[in-house]
Design a protein around this motif. Structure first.
Motif, PDB file in Angstrom:
ATOM      1  N   ILE A 598       0.846  -1.203   0.000  1.00 18.88           N
ATOM      2  CA  ILE A 598       0.000   0.000   0.000  1.00 18.88           C
ATOM      3  C   ILE A 598       0.880   1.251   0.000  1.00 18.88           C
ATOM      4  O   ILE A 598       0.677   2.177  -0.788  1.00 18.88           O
ATOM      5  CB  ILE A 598      -0.941  -0.007   1.218  1.00 18.88           C
ATOM      6  N   ARG A 599       1.933   1.243   0.823  1.00 19.85           N
ATOM      7  CA  ARG A 599       2.843   2.410   0.871  1.00 19.85           C
ATOM      8  C   ARG A 599       3.517   2.597  -0.488  1.00 19.85           C
ATOM      9  O   ARG A 599       3.561   3.671  -1.061  1.00 19.85           O
ATOM     10  CB  ARG A 599       3.912   2.192   1.944  1.00 19.85           C
ATOM     11  N   GLU A 600       4.013   1.482  -1.035  1.00 21.50           N
ATOM     12  CA  GLU A 600       4.744   1.571  -2.306  1.00 21.50           C
ATOM     13  C   GLU A 600       3.832   1.991  -3.453  1.00 21.50           C
ATOM     14  O   GLU A 600       4.232   2.732  -4.334  1.00 21.50           O
ATOM     15  CB  GLU A 600       5.401   0.222  -2.620  1.00 21.50           C
ATOM     16  N   ARG A 601       2.577   1.554  -3.405  1.00 21.28           N
ATOM     17  CA  ARG A 601       1.653   1.828  -4.529  1.00 21.28           C
ATOM     18  C   ARG A 601       0.968   3.176  -4.405  1.00 21.28           C
ATOM     19  O   ARG A 601       0.398   3.680  -5.373  1.00 21.28           O
ATOM     20  CB  ARG A 601       0.585   0.723  -4.579  1.00 21.28           C
ATOM     21  N   THR A 602       1.018   3.770  -3.199  1.00 22.27           N
ATOM     22  CA  THR A 602       0.331   5.081  -3.074  1.00 22.27           C
ATOM     23  C   THR A 602       1.319   6.214  -2.841  1.00 22.27           C
ATOM     24  O   THR A 602       1.139   7.308  -3.350  1.00 22.27           O
ATOM     25  CB  THR A 602      -0.683   5.055  -1.905  1.00 22.27           C
ATOM     26  N   LEU A 603       2.419   5.967  -2.113  1.00 23.28           N
ATOM     27  CA  LEU A 603       3.357   7.064  -1.831  1.00 23.28           C
ATOM     28  C   LEU A 603       4.429   7.174  -2.912  1.00 23.28           C
ATOM     29  O   LEU A 603       4.777   8.274  -3.345  1.00 23.28           O
ATOM     30  CB  LEU A 603       4.006   6.870  -0.461  1.00 23.28           C
ATOM     31  N   TYR A 604       4.917   6.032  -3.401  1.00 25.02           N
ATOM     32  CA  TYR A 604       5.984   6.111  -4.407  1.00 25.02           C
ATOM     33  C   TYR A 604       5.511   6.777  -5.702  1.00 25.02           C
ATOM     34  O   TYR A 604       6.223   7.608  -6.271  1.00 25.02           O
ATOM     35  CB  TYR A 604       6.549   4.718  -4.696  1.00 25.02           C
ATOM     36  N   PRO A 605       4.288   6.490  -6.195  1.00 25.00           N
ATOM     37  CA  PRO A 605       3.832   7.192  -7.405  1.00 25.00           C
ATOM     38  C   PRO A 605       3.715   8.705  -7.183  1.00 25.00           C
ATOM     39  O   PRO A 605       3.860   9.490  -8.115  1.00 25.00           O
ATOM     40  CB  PRO A 605       2.462   6.577  -7.683  1.00 25.00           C
ATOM     41  N   MET A 606       3.484   9.131  -5.947  1.00 24.05           N
ATOM     42  CA  MET A 606       3.454  10.578  -5.668  1.00 24.05           C
ATOM     43  C   MET A 606       4.837  11.162  -5.911  1.00 24.05           C
ATOM     44  O   MET A 606       5.002  12.206  -6.520  1.00 24.05           O
ATOM     45  CB  MET A 606       3.049  10.837  -4.227  1.00 24.05           C
ATOM     46  N   VAL A 607       5.864  10.480  -5.398  1.00 28.45           N
ATOM     47  CA  VAL A 607       7.246  10.949  -5.594  1.00 28.45           C
ATOM     48  C   VAL A 607       7.570  10.967  -7.085  1.00 28.45           C
ATOM     49  O   VAL A 607       8.147  11.923  -7.606  1.00 28.45           O
ATOM     50  CB  VAL A 607       8.237  10.051  -4.835  1.00 28.45           C
ATOM     51  N   ASN A 608       7.137   9.913  -7.792  1.00 27.20           N
ATOM     52  CA  ASN A 608       7.393   9.848  -9.233  1.00 27.20           C
ATOM     53  C   ASN A 608       6.756  11.032  -9.948  1.00 27.20           C
ATOM     54  O   ASN A 608       7.357  11.669 -10.817  1.00 27.20           O
ATOM     55  CB  ASN A 608       6.832   8.537  -9.787  1.00 27.20           C
ATOM     56  N   GLU A 609       5.516  11.360  -9.530  1.00 24.40           N
ATOM     57  CA  GLU A 609       4.829  12.516 -10.143  1.00 24.40           C
ATOM     58  C   GLU A 609       5.578  13.801  -9.818  1.00 24.40           C
ATOM     59  O   GLU A 609       5.725  14.691 -10.655  1.00 24.40           O
ATOM     60  CB  GLU A 609       3.389  12.584  -9.632  1.00 24.40           C
ATOM     61  N   GLY A 610       6.109  13.880  -8.596  1.00 22.52           N
ATOM     62  CA  GLY A 610       6.899  15.054  -8.216  1.00 22.52           C
ATOM     63  C   GLY A 610       8.136  15.175  -9.087  1.00 22.52           C
ATOM     64  O   GLY A 610       8.500  16.263  -9.545  1.00 22.52           O
ATOM     65  N   ALA A 611       8.740  14.046  -9.394  1.00 26.21           N
ATOM     66  CA  ALA A 611       9.931  14.058 -10.269  1.00 26.21           C
ATOM     67  C   ALA A 611       9.547  14.485 -11.680  1.00 26.21           C
ATOM     68  O   ALA A 611      10.255  15.280 -12.316  1.00 26.21           O
ATOM     69  CB  ALA A 611      10.571  12.674 -10.275  1.00 26.21           C
ATOM     70  N   LEU A 612       8.382  14.040 -12.156  1.00 21.75           N
ATOM     71  CA  LEU A 612       7.901  14.464 -13.492  1.00 21.75           C
ATOM     72  C   LEU A 612       7.644  15.981 -13.484  1.00 21.75           C
ATOM     73  O   LEU A 612       7.980  16.686 -14.425  1.00 21.75           O
ATOM     74  CB  LEU A 612       6.620  13.714 -13.849  1.00 21.75           C
ATOM     75  N   ILE A 613       7.073  16.472 -12.406  1.00 20.30           N
ATOM     76  CA  ILE A 613       6.801  17.911 -12.279  1.00 20.30           C
ATOM     77  C   ILE A 613       8.103  18.697 -12.375  1.00 20.30           C
ATOM     78  O   ILE A 613       8.193  19.711 -13.077  1.00 20.30           O
ATOM     79  CB  ILE A 613       6.074  18.188 -10.938  1.00 20.30           C
ATOM     80  N   LEU A 614       9.143  18.196 -11.731  1.00 14.98           N
ATOM     81  CA  LEU A 614      10.452  18.871 -11.791  1.00 14.98           C
ATOM     82  C   LEU A 614      11.031  18.775 -13.195  1.00 14.98           C
ATOM     83  O   LEU A 614      11.488  19.761 -13.761  1.00 14.98           O
ATOM     84  CB  LEU A 614      11.429  18.246 -10.787  1.00 14.98           C
ATOM     85  N   GLU A 615      10.941  17.612 -13.763  1.00 15.17           N
ATOM     86  CA  GLU A 615      11.462  17.348 -15.114  1.00 15.17           C
ATOM     87  C   GLU A 615      10.834  18.312 -16.124  1.00 15.17           C
ATOM     88  O   GLU A 615      11.495  18.828 -17.013  1.00 15.17           O
ATOM     89  CB  GLU A 615      11.014  15.926 -15.456  1.00 15.17           C
ATOM     90  N   GLU A 616       9.534  18.558 -15.951  1.00 10.71           N
ATOM     91  CA  GLU A 616       8.796  19.410 -16.904  1.00 10.71           C
ATOM     92  C   GLU A 616       8.896  20.889 -16.532  1.00 10.71           C
ATOM     93  O   GLU A 616       8.297  21.732 -17.178  1.00 10.71           O
ATOM     94  CB  GLU A 616       7.317  18.990 -16.936  1.00 10.71           C
TER      95      GLU A 616
END
Ligand code: T1G
Length: 685
Positions: A598-616
């Motif tokens: 649950i932690r990996e599937r809900t918190l890690y995608p948030m971090v990934n989205e944050g990285a995409l936000i930075l990338e863009e």
């Protein structure tokens, strides 16, 4: 390099003056200068007393936080203060501005304290995940007693000079414009006395041993909830208790031990990160600091609903007149009624004086006519979240509001560039995404359009600070920063309950992590019917069925949870059965799902989205994303925000976690920046 500390002689009194802008932080050079200045005074027989003061805006506002985590240089603050306290000549602290943290500890090591009425005194180290580490936890209780010391240290709450004088922390108040002269006269007077009691030797304000236990039990019973999850408050309590129970030299050892433990811990690193992150967020990298600002003397608000009213209150409370426009008089009456009630609530809870609340409402005017907004310097629309409606409103604003005025949208998701194209002044269009309730939540996402002018952006950022918001610049993308990262978390949470997890299990994982509520509790709070087609006969999903059953969240007394009259939620068997029914309908195999997944599937995608936000380039820096989540969604401060937390987890761990569940998250695009950070072992912050 010249010392930031100098001395000046006033006959038989030596004044030791620090000048270390911006806040006279007690860096190594200041500590060295203080030590030398006091030593000079002690070595000179013609000096009968010493005054410690600062140039600039404030007395010492604490240790230099930028030194933390680096190899110590120069004399330590404790040793500098012990030498001052051991002085046979009286030393007087002359306080103005904010004597905070190590600054107040300097003053506590002096024999006496003189302050101007406007000064504030406090020990806010707990907000950095620390505790007063230069004798503050041992000296303050000896001056003001244990109960008052607990209040000031465990919650880091500063007090005014007037209150400080009442409780004996300040010996006398000086004139606002005669602090130095008054402090010198006071010191000269004190020099006539035979001795000068060292604060650390006083015991008259400490409680009897028999009462100590009760004092701490009562304090814990009253405040335990507020301290949950944080290490520092309990450590502060242990130190204050040591002051009550042990001789000073023993108690100060407890303080040193507890301080070092906190300093090396992740929680303090997280909270120190946030201290600078909040200040960094206010800076716009490519806009010069001295960009001329547009004066904002009058604000227009379109829409008197929950958001419009809440937004208006921010300006009214900051003394800025507001004209509020609605389509119908009854909408205006309802909206202003709610605002009046909110102000009454603030007064009742002691957050605001009656006069201030009245003055705020007196600055409000209402209208049904766009022409009345013509002289506004800024207009913010908070109308229905539909692009057509917003374009229509901006077209009208463009026609009626004077040139050079800023037009802002409170949209949560929509494309600010598209809205700007509905006007002839795209340079003056910006997003101002307030978080509900807008008069309470501190976060403000300032959405920079492709054509938003630098002075418009700088003006809105400066105005945000004036109305007490923490503003973060976001780029134009769906959901900007916060809501954009919420989407993958919500999407995965909705999938997980179809695969066998329950809403209550997922929410529990998030609350144990430190979030104020989990994804399903948040959905119930916001309402399950946001964006619902409202056709109770059209039932194509679990959400449709819940809404059709009037299980639309807290507002209907039931959503994923059943709610009692105090809106306390309990898991619903009905909902659990419904989930299983829909999972079967979808043909999703059921399985036991671990908390870790649950932690990996809900918190890690948030971090990934944050990285995409930075990338863009949709956020200026990773720490801005942390600030958004702390102030907009209640991410626990002791975890520093999603990107800081990811730095502690390690980008490689996050990436491995996402790859492990890739089959269940086929629509997840893994950020290249995350992959690069993982490959190089780098951090986001
Ligand atoms: N150390 C280093 N820099 C500091 C600083 C500090 N203590 N306080 C402020 N700054 C910088 C800040 O980063 C900003 O920099 C500029 O000064 C203006 O600050 C041993 C261990 C004093 C109420 O926690 O609460 O003492 O962005 O924007 O809004 O027991 O600063 O301009 O580059 O906040 O007018 C305890 C922290 C330290 C107080 C002024 N002290 N500071 O607010 O200005 S730990 C604190 C504040 C300690 C001892 C322990 C506020 C302020 P820049 P600002 P402001």
């Amino acid at each position: 390099m010249t010392s930031p500390v100098r001395t000046e002689r006033h006959d038989d009194v030596l004044v030791v003056i620090s000048d270390n802008p911006p806040v006279n932080a007690l860096g190594a050079a200041v500590r060295q200068g203080l030590k030398e200045g006091v030593e000079a005074g002690l070595a000179d027989d013609s000096v009968k007393a010493i005054v410690i003061r600062c140039d600039g805006r404030t007395f010492h506002a604490g240790a230099d936080i930028t030194e933390f985590g680096k190899p110590p240089q120069g004399p330590s603050l404790p040793e500098t203060l012990d030498a001052m306290e051991a002085s046979a000549k009286p030393i007087v602290a002359a306080i103005h501005g904010t004597a905070l943290g190590g600054g107040l500890e300097v003053a506590l090591a002096c024999h006496y304290r003189v302050a101007v009425p406007s000064a504030k005194l406090g020990l806010p180290e707990v907000n950095l995940g620390l505790l007063p580490g230069a004798g503050g936890t041992q000296r303050l209780p000896r001056v003001v007693g244990v109960e008052k010391a607990l209040d000031m240290i465990v919650f880091g709450r500063p007090i005014g000079a007037g209150e400080a004088e009442k409780i004996g922390l300040v010996d006398t108040l000086a004139g606002e414009d005669s602090l130095e002269a008054d402090a010198i006269a006071f010191a000269r007077e004190k020099a006539k006395a035979d001795s000068h009691p060292a604060t650390s030797r006083r015991t008259d304000r400490l409680p009897d041993a028999a009462h100590i236990g009760q004092i701490f039990d009562d304090f814990k019973a009253k405040n335990g909830r507020k301290m949950r999850g944080f290490d520092a408050p309990a450590a502060c309590m242990r130190c204050v208790r040591a002051a009550a129970e042990l001789p000073y030299v023993e108690g100060v050892k407890v303080e040193r031990e507890e301080f070092m433990k906190l300093m090396q811990g992740d929680q303090s690193k997280a909270q120190r990160h946030l201290f600078f992150a909040e200040r960094q967020a206010a800076k716009i990298d490519d806009v010069p600091k001295d960009t001329p600002l547009i004066p904002i003397r009058k604000v227009g608000i379109i829409g008197a609903g929950t958001m419009g009213g809440g937004i208006a209150m921010n300006f009214l409370s900051a003394g800025i007149p507001v004209t509020m426009l609605e389509m119908k008089q009854e909408a205006l009456d309802r909206g202003t009624g709610v605002m009046g009630k909110n102000y009454e609530g603030n007064v009742k809870r002691g957050r605001m004086s009656e006069e201030k609340a009245k003055a705020a409402m007196d600055l409000l005017s209402t209208t049904l006519d766009y022409a009345d907004l013509a002289d506004c310097d800024l207009v913010i629309e908070a109308v229905f979240e539909s692009m057509d409606v917003k374009k229509d409103v901006f077209g009208k604003l463009d026609a009626h509001v004077k040139d050079g005025a800023i037009l802002a949208s409170n949209t949560s998701y929509l494309n600010v560039d598209e809205i700007a194209q509905a006007t002839k002044r795209p340079g003056y269009v910006v997003g101002m995404h307030f978080f509900s309730p807008a008069n309470v939540m501190k976060l403000l996402e300032v959405v920079r359009g492709a054509e938003t002018r630098p002075d418009v952006l700088a003006t809105v950022m400066a105005l945000s600070k004036k109305i007490g918001k923490v503003a973060v610049v976001a780029g134009v993308c769906h959901g900007f920063i916060g809501n954009r990262m919420l989407s993958p978390r919500q999407r995965e949470a909705n999938k997980l309950i179809m695969e066998g997890a329950t809403p209550w299990q997922i929410d529990k994982v998030h609350q144990e992590f430190g979030m104020p509520m989990g994804p399903f509790q948040m959905s119930d709070l916001a309402g399950l019917d946001i964006g619902w087609h409202r056709d109770t006969n059209r039932i194509e999903s679990l959400r449709d069925e819940l809404c059709a059953m009037d299980r639309r969240g807290q507002k209907t007394g039931a959503g994923f949870y059943d709610y009692d009259e105090n809106r306390r939620g309990t898991p619903s068997d009905t909902v659990e059965a419904l989930i299983r029914k829909w999972a079967e309908k979808e043909g999703t195999p059921q399985r036991e799902i671990s908390d870790e997944e649950i932690r990996e599937r809900t918190l890690y995608p948030m971090v990934n989205e944050g990285a995409l936000i930075l990338e863009e380039g949709m956020a200026q820096r990773a720490s801005d994303i942390d600030v958004v989540w702390i102030y907009g969604y209640g991410w626990p401060r002791y975890r520093g925000g999603p990107m800081f937390w990811a730095d502690l987890e390690g980008a490689d761990t996050i990436l491995a976690g996402l790859e492990k569940h890739q089959d269940k998250m086929p629509d997840l695009k893994i950020s290249q920046l995350l992959k690069d950070k993982a490959a190089k072992g780098e951090t986001f912050n």
